[in-house]
Design an enzyme around this catalytic site. Structure first.
Site, PDB file in Angstrom:
ATOM      1  CG  LEU A  31      -1.847  -1.228   1.313  1.00  0.00           C
ATOM      2  CD1 LEU A  31      -2.712  -1.143   2.574  1.00  0.00           C
ATOM      3  CD2 LEU A  31      -2.730  -1.365   0.072  1.00  0.00           C
ATOM      4  N   GLY A  34      -1.818   6.499  -2.354  1.00  0.00           N
ATOM      5  CA  GLY A  34      -2.953   6.404  -3.279  1.00  0.00           C
ATOM      6  C   GLY A  34      -4.031   5.480  -2.725  1.00  0.00           C
ATOM      7  CG  HIS A  35      -3.218   1.290  -2.254  1.00  0.00           C
ATOM      8  ND1 HIS A  35      -1.854   1.143  -2.385  1.00  0.00           N
ATOM      9  CD2 HIS A  35      -3.768   0.555  -3.251  1.00  0.00           C
ATOM     10  CE1 HIS A  35      -1.594   0.350  -3.418  1.00  0.00           C
ATOM     11  NE2 HIS A  35      -2.732  -0.024  -3.960  1.00  0.00           N
ATOM     12  N   GLY A 146      -9.373   3.799  -8.028  1.00  0.00           N
ATOM     13  CA  GLY A 146      -8.592   4.984  -8.365  1.00  0.00           C
ATOM     14  C   GLY A 146      -8.677   5.330  -9.842  1.00  0.00           C
ATOM     15  CB  VAL A 175      -2.492   9.945  -4.443  1.00  0.00           C
ATOM     16  CG1 VAL A 175      -1.453  10.506  -3.480  1.00  0.00           C
ATOM     17  CG2 VAL A 175      -3.893  10.065  -3.863  1.00  0.00           C
ATOM     18  CG  MET A 183       1.990   7.990  -4.920  1.00  0.00           C
ATOM     19  SD  MET A 183       1.689   8.003  -3.166  1.00  0.00           S
ATOM     20  CE  MET A 183       2.585   9.489  -2.734  1.00  0.00           C
ATOM     21  CB  SER A 185       2.350  -1.548  -5.749  1.00  0.00           C
ATOM     22  OG  SER A 185       1.196  -1.185  -5.028  1.00  0.00           O
TER      23      SER A 185
HETATM   24  P1  AMP Z   1      -3.701  -1.877  -6.888  1.00  0.00           P
HETATM   25  O1  AMP Z   1      -3.287  -2.313  -5.531  1.00  0.00           O
HETATM   26  O2  AMP Z   1      -2.569  -1.284  -7.696  1.00  0.00           O
HETATM   27  O3  AMP Z   1      -4.512  -2.895  -7.639  1.00  0.00           O
HETATM   28  O4  AMP Z   1      -4.670  -0.645  -6.661  1.00  0.00           O
HETATM   29  C1  AMP Z   1      -5.808  -0.754  -5.829  1.00  0.00           C
HETATM   30  C2  AMP Z   1      -6.676   0.445  -6.039  1.00  0.00           C
HETATM   31  O5  AMP Z   1      -5.932   1.625  -5.712  1.00  0.00           O
HETATM   32  C3  AMP Z   1      -7.117   0.605  -7.501  1.00  0.00           C
HETATM   33  O6  AMP Z   1      -8.463   1.056  -7.537  1.00  0.00           O
HETATM   34  C4  AMP Z   1      -6.179   1.663  -8.018  1.00  0.00           C
HETATM   35  O7  AMP Z   1      -6.699   2.415  -9.087  1.00  0.00           O
HETATM   36  C5  AMP Z   1      -6.000   2.526  -6.794  1.00  0.00           C
HETATM   37  N1  AMP Z   1      -4.768   3.301  -6.908  1.00  0.00           N
HETATM   38  C6  AMP Z   1      -3.535   2.835  -7.224  1.00  0.00           C
HETATM   39  N2  AMP Z   1      -2.648   3.840  -7.300  1.00  0.00           N
HETATM   40  C7  AMP Z   1      -3.336   4.985  -7.028  1.00  0.00           C
HETATM   41  C8  AMP Z   1      -2.974   6.367  -6.953  1.00  0.00           C
HETATM   42  N3  AMP Z   1      -1.735   6.785  -7.182  1.00  0.00           N
HETATM   43  N4  AMP Z   1      -3.946   7.258  -6.651  1.00  0.00           N
HETATM   44  C9  AMP Z   1      -5.223   6.838  -6.420  1.00  0.00           C
HETATM   45  N5  AMP Z   1      -5.617   5.551  -6.480  1.00  0.00           N
HETATM   46  C10 AMP Z   1      -4.687   4.638  -6.775  1.00  0.00           C
END
Ligand code: AMP
Length: 282
Positions: A31, A34-35, A146, A175, A183, A185
């Site tokens: 995390l 953004g998360h 996101g 974010v 941002m 991972s």
């Molecule tokens: P992930 O863990 O990458 O699958 O992301 C989980 C959720 O967090 C998804 O809905 C992504 O779009 C959101 N997310 C990832 N990075 C960001 C970020 N930088 N800003 C906002 N939401 C994000």
């Protein structure tokens, strides 16, 4: 904050909650801020917040980074603890896909077939399938995604509408790091030099956005601005697109809400980013 690993425990927790509203944030863990923006929005809008942490094998291609995707549950729990999350669901793969699992959810048409869908065959089938299963397990009132993954937001909204799932999909703005990099991972894959070079990607997007805000409506001009801004950098564009924000059709003129989207390689790391183009400012 309660941690559960099995469908059985999740169902038991959910069954005991009848009167409260539930906000759900699905993630693949590792995390970052953004998360946490999604978690805070869910916290503000619901009585209880559920976060899932699951690196979904179905949404990775055979030569993608499933094996090396960063995982650190203890770190994730430390980050979630102060956020007032009620439940973390972190299932092993066999809980999500038990023996005999054979169903897929597939969105057809340009929405799921262009851009990320074309670059990553099967990716959105994996996303739609895991999100549908998670929504059925958690049964949230609202689920938070996101805009960073804009095409994913629209694919998930399509599934929810088409399958009449009783949930509201809330999309949260991207974010960014101090230098503008979205941002992700996956940013941990970048070497120090690559990390510095990657900032050219948001700079190119924001340069084109500035021209749009000055009145430029020709999509090809905006796309070429992004290409030109990255030409002398180590960032190698995979695609640059000006797409309709509802249908994901490529636009010639930005005469409706749109997205300027990019995917690019920095070394062996693939990054995606986008900015909204709003022809009539709200
Ligand atoms: P992930 O863990 O990458 O699958 O992301 C989980 C959720 O967090 C998804 O809905 C992504 O779009 C959101 N997310 C990832 N990075 C960001 C970020 N930088 N800003 C906002 N939401 C994000």
């Amino acid at each position: 904050m309660k941690l559960v690993r099995t469908v059985h425990e999740l169902r038991a927790w959910r069954t005991a909650r009848t009167g409260s509203t539930i906000g759900f944030v699905p993630t693949m863990g590792y995390l970052h801020a953004g998360h946490l923006a999604l978690v805070r929005r869910a916290r503000a809008e619901n009585d209880e917040v559920v976060v899932s942490i699951f690196v979904n094998p179905l949404q990775f291609g055979p030569h993608e980074d499933y094996e090396r995707y960063p995982r650190d549950l203890a770190r994730d729990l430390r980050l979630l603890e102060p956020e007032g999350v009620e439940l973390v669901f972190a299932p092993p793969v066999e809980e999500m896909y038990p023996p005999g699992f054979a169903t897929a959810v597939e969105v057809r048409g340009p929405l799921a077939e262009r851009l990320e869908g074309a670059a990553r065959p099967g990716h959105f089938r994996g996303v739609a399938t895991v999100v549908t299963r998670l929504l059925n397990l958690v049964q949230p009132h609202r689920a938070y995604f996101g805009w960073k993954d804009a095409q994913q937001v629209l694919v998930v909204r399509r599934v929810v509408q088409d399958l009449a799932l009783p949930v509201e999909i809330v999309a949260v703005p991207t974010v960014r790091e101090a230098d503008g990099l979205a941002m992700s991972s996956r940013n941990v894959y970048l070497s120090a030099d690559e990390r510095a070079a990657a900032a050219a990607l948001p700079r190119a997007l924001f340069a084109a956005l500035a021209r749009f805000q000055e009145g430029e409506r020709d999509a090809e001009v905006l796309r070429q601005l992004v290409h030109a801004a990255l030409a002398q950098t180590p960032v190698r564009l995979d695609y640059v697109s000006v797409s309709d924000r509802e249908t994901f059709q490529e636009l010639a003129q930005v005469d409706r809400p749109a997205l300027l989207l990019v995917a690019a390689w920095v070394g062996t790391t693939r990054l995606i980013d986008n900015v909204p183009l709003d022809p009539v400012p709200a």
